[in-house]
Design an enzyme around this catalytic site. Structure first.
Site, PDB file in Angstrom:
ATOM      1  CB  CYS A   2      -0.920   0.185   1.101  1.00 12.79           C
ATOM      2  SG  CYS A   2      -2.163  -1.507   1.817  1.00 12.79           S
ATOM      3  NE  ARG A  27       4.151   1.712  -1.183  1.00 14.67           N
ATOM      4  CZ  ARG A  27       5.533   2.070  -0.260  1.00 14.67           C
ATOM      5  NH1 ARG A  27       6.292   2.562  -0.350  1.00 14.67           N
ATOM      6  NH2 ARG A  27       4.812   1.273   0.983  1.00 14.67           N
ATOM      7  CD1 TRP A  76      -0.421  -5.644  -3.855  1.00 12.51           C
ATOM      8  CD2 TRP A  76      -0.086  -6.469  -1.327  1.00 12.51           C
ATOM      9  NE1 TRP A  76       0.130  -6.436  -4.063  1.00 12.51           N
ATOM     10  CE2 TRP A  76       0.539  -6.894  -2.862  1.00 12.51           C
ATOM     11  CE3 TRP A  76      -0.085  -6.683  -0.981  1.00 12.51           C
ATOM     12  CZ2 TRP A  76       0.602  -8.378  -2.236  1.00 12.51           C
ATOM     13  CZ3 TRP A  76       0.788  -8.543   0.254  1.00 12.51           C
ATOM     14  CH2 TRP A  76       0.824  -8.851  -1.121  1.00 12.51           C
ATOM     15  CG  ASN A 102       1.402   1.225   4.015  1.00  9.50           C
ATOM     16  OD1 ASN A 102       1.105   0.099   4.380  1.00  9.50           O
ATOM     17  ND2 ASN A 102       2.720   1.639   3.518  1.00  9.50           N
ATOM     18  N   GLY A 103       0.011  -1.280   6.098  1.00 11.85           N
ATOM     19  CA  GLY A 103       0.141  -1.372   7.839  1.00 11.85           C
ATOM     20  C   GLY A 103      -0.735  -2.650   8.026  1.00 11.85           C
ATOM     21  CD  GLU A 474      19.309 -11.506  -8.617  1.00  6.85           C
ATOM     22  OE1 GLU A 474      18.150 -11.980  -7.681  1.00  6.85           O
ATOM     23  OE2 GLU A 474      17.970 -10.641  -9.569  1.00  6.85           O
ATOM     24  CE  LYS A 478      14.960 -10.654 -10.280  1.00  6.79           C
ATOM     25  NZ  LYS A 478      16.155  -9.788  -8.686  1.00  6.79           N
ATOM     26  CD  GLU A 481      11.141 -10.382  -9.263  1.00  6.65           C
ATOM     27  OE1 GLU A 481      10.234 -10.176  -8.714  1.00  6.65           O
ATOM     28  OE2 GLU A 481      12.224 -10.651  -9.353  1.00  6.65           O
ATOM     29  CG  HIS A 497      22.538 -35.393  -6.636  1.00  5.51           C
ATOM     30  ND1 HIS A 497      22.458 -36.635  -6.081  1.00  5.51           N
ATOM     31  CD2 HIS A 497      23.425 -34.481  -6.541  1.00  5.51           C
ATOM     32  CE1 HIS A 497      23.837 -36.375  -6.487  1.00  5.51           C
ATOM     33  NE2 HIS A 497      23.994 -35.537  -6.219  1.00  5.51           N
ATOM     34  CE  LYS A 596      12.049  -1.488  -5.949  1.00  2.00           C
ATOM     35  NZ  LYS A 596      12.829  -2.746  -6.770  1.00  2.00           N
TER      36      LYS A 596
HETATM   37  O1  M6R Z   1      13.802  -4.484  -0.418  1.00  2.00           O
HETATM   38  P1  M6R Z   1      14.250  -5.233   0.116  1.00  2.00           P
HETATM   39  O2  M6R Z   1      15.699  -5.852  -0.928  1.00  2.00           O
HETATM   40  O3  M6R Z   1      14.670  -6.208   1.244  1.00  2.00           O
HETATM   41  O4  M6R Z   1      13.348  -6.967  -0.659  1.00  2.00           O
HETATM   42  C1  M6R Z   1      12.872  -8.055  -0.523  1.00  2.00           C
HETATM   43  C2  M6R Z   1      12.042  -8.606  -1.772  1.00  2.00           C
HETATM   44  O5  M6R Z   1      11.242  -8.578  -1.324  1.00  2.00           O
HETATM   45  C3  M6R Z   1      13.353  -8.454  -2.617  1.00  2.00           C
HETATM   46  O6  M6R Z   1      13.983  -8.571  -3.894  1.00  2.00           O
HETATM   47  C4  M6R Z   1      12.084  -9.092  -4.306  1.00  2.00           C
HETATM   48  O7  M6R Z   1      12.362 -10.160  -4.286  1.00  2.00           O
HETATM   49  C5  M6R Z   1      12.810  -8.743  -5.734  1.00  2.00           C
HETATM   50  N1  M6R Z   1      11.095  -8.705  -6.002  1.00  2.00           N
HETATM   51  C6  M6R Z   1      12.953  -9.438  -6.179  1.00  2.00           C
HETATM   52  O8  M6R Z   1      13.227  -8.886  -7.693  1.00  2.00           O
END
Ligand code: M6R
Length: 601
Positions: A2, A27, A76, A102-103, A474, A478, A481, A497, A596
């Site tokens: 949010c 966000r 959200w 927010n929260g 990673e 990526k 996602e 394995h 985000k």
């Molecule tokens: O702000 P942060 O680095 O703590 O965020 C952690 C994860 O939420 C963040 O890296 C998330 O996995 C990304 N969307 C990956 O691209």
């Protein structure tokens, strides 16, 4: 997650609120709402939408409200499905007090069934208890002439959970704001002030920002900001944000993510510049440690995993890495370790909890973050800033690369190596921006070609070994996602394995084939994969002609010493994920179901 925004000043609030909300769209949200105090009618008017902010703007383009106080929210959903009735702002029963939040209020049900049992609730949200509680507190207040701020202060202790909230009230010429475990800033203007959960929301209006701290309550009016904590007035420093709004915008790129990948070389330069000078390497903190624990989530966790290889290789200091969400509820034995929390945003709830836990256990804590003044920096004893600049795309890219750079800096700071060797390593590190740029300039066209090929598949594996195993993880994160292709990262030696069972001609494997001390072994793994019929795309160094004999396709990265190879390899994999998602027509900057900054546990 949010986002909340507020405005108090002399200009029309509605457009300012809508524009601010658009700046934090990245966000992620499922509904939105705005409220303006109409100064003509002395009424407050709220509008909500299940569509985009652009749509809300369109709906309100002919509205006649004229008001200089307003609030807004992007939601959200956590409690109550995404719907107009659950969108913020939420009101008390008389419609006089409005709240955006927010929260999460964890005890909302208890409050609904207890002190608020006579109130009529119009939504399924946890948030709605807040305006009811404020209203009830105002009515019952024993303080003569109790103000809105007094009422907010009195009811906050009844709320369990996290909040950044803005309260507006009919006829009140300001806003009351409060925060606990959720970020909130005030943008300071000239005869006007702005409130937001994130700096980009106000950056086109002002770069003067006050970060509210845990437990702060503030009364924001057009020409005053009063802040208190524990019922006593406090002064909070005003910070000048060094980013421009252009920094936070797309700068001609189709997507923030592509812009941010192209900024990886600059982010490395900026980060190195902060800590490397003619006088040598100085991270600005005392580093006498016998062991390190790194805690993080998502991409930041993979950077921590890579950091383990880097620091152990360079400094021979043992590093353990834990997912923050697991560490928080584990019996992990913290014996005198330095605990480092890696978090781009500095606001990830799980990571903040991990930091707090480490502090409770008496550990020295360090936040490694991109966001000046973020919550992580306030909790930790020390902070190392990575200097990626604002990262808007939900997929972390340039922040990941500078997190890796920080591990090199840490490793070299802790290393007890001869001066000459140290100089050579620092020289290697200084070449990283150039190597990252070489991938972007020299290989992008080929990566686009490989991405078009990859975009046809539904399942992909990424494999790597040693310091490049976390880079494979990673790469997979990526890709999944933003392109929604099912992708898994594995240690190259692990496929046999179990995952071998899944290999067919329809499961391409991206193999990181750096010429390191286990290159030959990784090559054997690749041959095994090929023998199971899976096509292989290698990430291989320029000049490594051997590799072409065994794989189907090659993406080239410049040669460097093995320990530094994660940098060019990462740039290549970030571009590969981006172009694959683009070939599949995905909404790259705002992938479905993701936000985000994950500010709830
Ligand atoms: O702000 P942060 O680095 O703590 O965020 C952690 C994860 O939420 C963040 O890296 C998330 O996995 C990304 N969307 C990956 O691209």
């Amino acid at each position: 997650m949010c986002g909340i925004v507020g405005y108090v000043g002399e200009r029309e609030a509605l457009q300012i609120i809508l524009n601010s909300l658009q700046r934090i769209e990245y966000r992620g949200y499922d509904s939105c709402g705005v409220l303006v105090q109409d100064s003509n009618e002395m009424e407050i008017h709220a509008h909500k939408s299940m569509k985009s902010i652009a749509q809300l703007k369109k709906n309100l383009s002919k509205s006649k409200y004229s008001g200089t106080v307003g609030i807004g929210h992007t939601r959200w959903a956590t409690h109550g499905v995404p719907s107009r009735r659950n969108a913020h702002p939420h009101f008390d029963s008389d419609g006089e007090i409005a709240v955006v939040h927010n929260g999460i209020i964890e005890n909302f049900q208890e409050l609904k069934e207890g002190p608020l049992c006579n109130c009529i609730f119009k939504s399924d949200t946890d948030t709605e208890v807040i305006p009811h509680l404020i209203h009830q507190t105002l009515k019952k207040s024993l303080i003569k002439n109790a103000t809105l701020k007094d009422a907010v202060r009195e009811c906050l202790p009844h709320l369990k959970g996290s909040y950044a909230l803005i309260v507006a009230a009919k006829g009140f010429d300001g806003l009351v704001v409060a925060r606990k475990d959720s970020p909130l800033i005030i943008g300071v203007g000239d005869r006007e002030n702005f409130i937001a959960s994130d700096v980009p929301a106000v950056l086109d209006q002002t770069n003067r920002v006050i970060y509210l701290e845990e437990g702060d309550i503030a009364v924001v009016k057009k020409d005053s900001i009063y802040i208190e904590n524990d019922a006593a007035e406090v002064k909070r420093e005003e910070i000048l944000i060094p980013w421009t709004i252009e920094d936070a915008e797309k700068g001609g790129y189709e997507h923030f993510m592509l812009k941010e990948i192209h900024e990886e070389p600059k982010a490395i330069i900026d980060t190195l510049r902060g800590y490397l000078s003619e006088d040598g390497l100085n991270l600005g903190l005392e580093l006498e440690v016998s062991s390190i624990l790194m805690v993080a989530c998502g991409t930041s966790y993979y950077s921590a995993l890579c950091g383990k290889y880097i620091i152990e290789h360079l400094a021979k200091v043992p590093v353990q890495v834990e997912l923050a969400s697991e560490f928080n509820y584990s019996d992990f034995v913290l014996n005198n370790m330095m605990v480092m929390a890696i978090t781009q945003s500095g606001e990830t709830a799980d990571t903040l909890m991990a930091l707090k836990k480490a502090k409770r256990f008496g550990c020295k804590t360090v936040a490694i973050t991109n966001v000046v003044g973020s919550s992580a920096t306030r909790i930790a004893d020390d902070t190392i800033y990575v200097r990626a600049g604002p990262e808007i795309g939900v997929a972390a890219t340039k922040s990941f690369i500078v997190q890796l750079i920080t591990s090199y800096l840490l490793g070299l700071s802790l290393a007890n190596m001869p001066g000459r060797e140290l100089e050579e390593r620092i020289a290697d590190l200084k070449r990283m921006p150039q190597l990252a740029q070489l991938v972007i300039d020299g290989e992008d066209a080929n990566i686009q070609k490989q991405a078009r090929y990859l975009s046809e598949y539904d399942n992909v594996f990424f494999v790597g070994r040693g310091v490049n195993l976390p880079i494979a993880l990673e790469g997979a994160l990526k890709l999944k996602e933003i392109s929604y292709i099912h992708a898994e990262g594995y240690a190259a030696g692990e496929l046999k394995h179990g995952p071998f069972a899944l290999l067919t001609k329809d499961t391409p494997v991206i193999a990181i084939l750096t010429r390191d001390n286990i290159y030959e072994k990784t090559l054997v793994n690749v041959k095994e994969i090929k023998a199971r019929g899976a096509p292989v795309i290698a990430i291989a160094e320029t000049g490594d002609d051997e590799v072409e004999k065994y794989v189907d396709r090659v993406i080239r990265v410049p040669r460097t010493s093995a320990i530094f190879s994660p940098i060019p390899n990462t740039v290549a994999l970030h571009l590969l994920a981006y172009w694959t998602a683009k070939a599949r027509g995905c909404e790259i900057d705002k992938p479905r179901n993701l936000a985000k900054s994950v500010t709830v546990e």
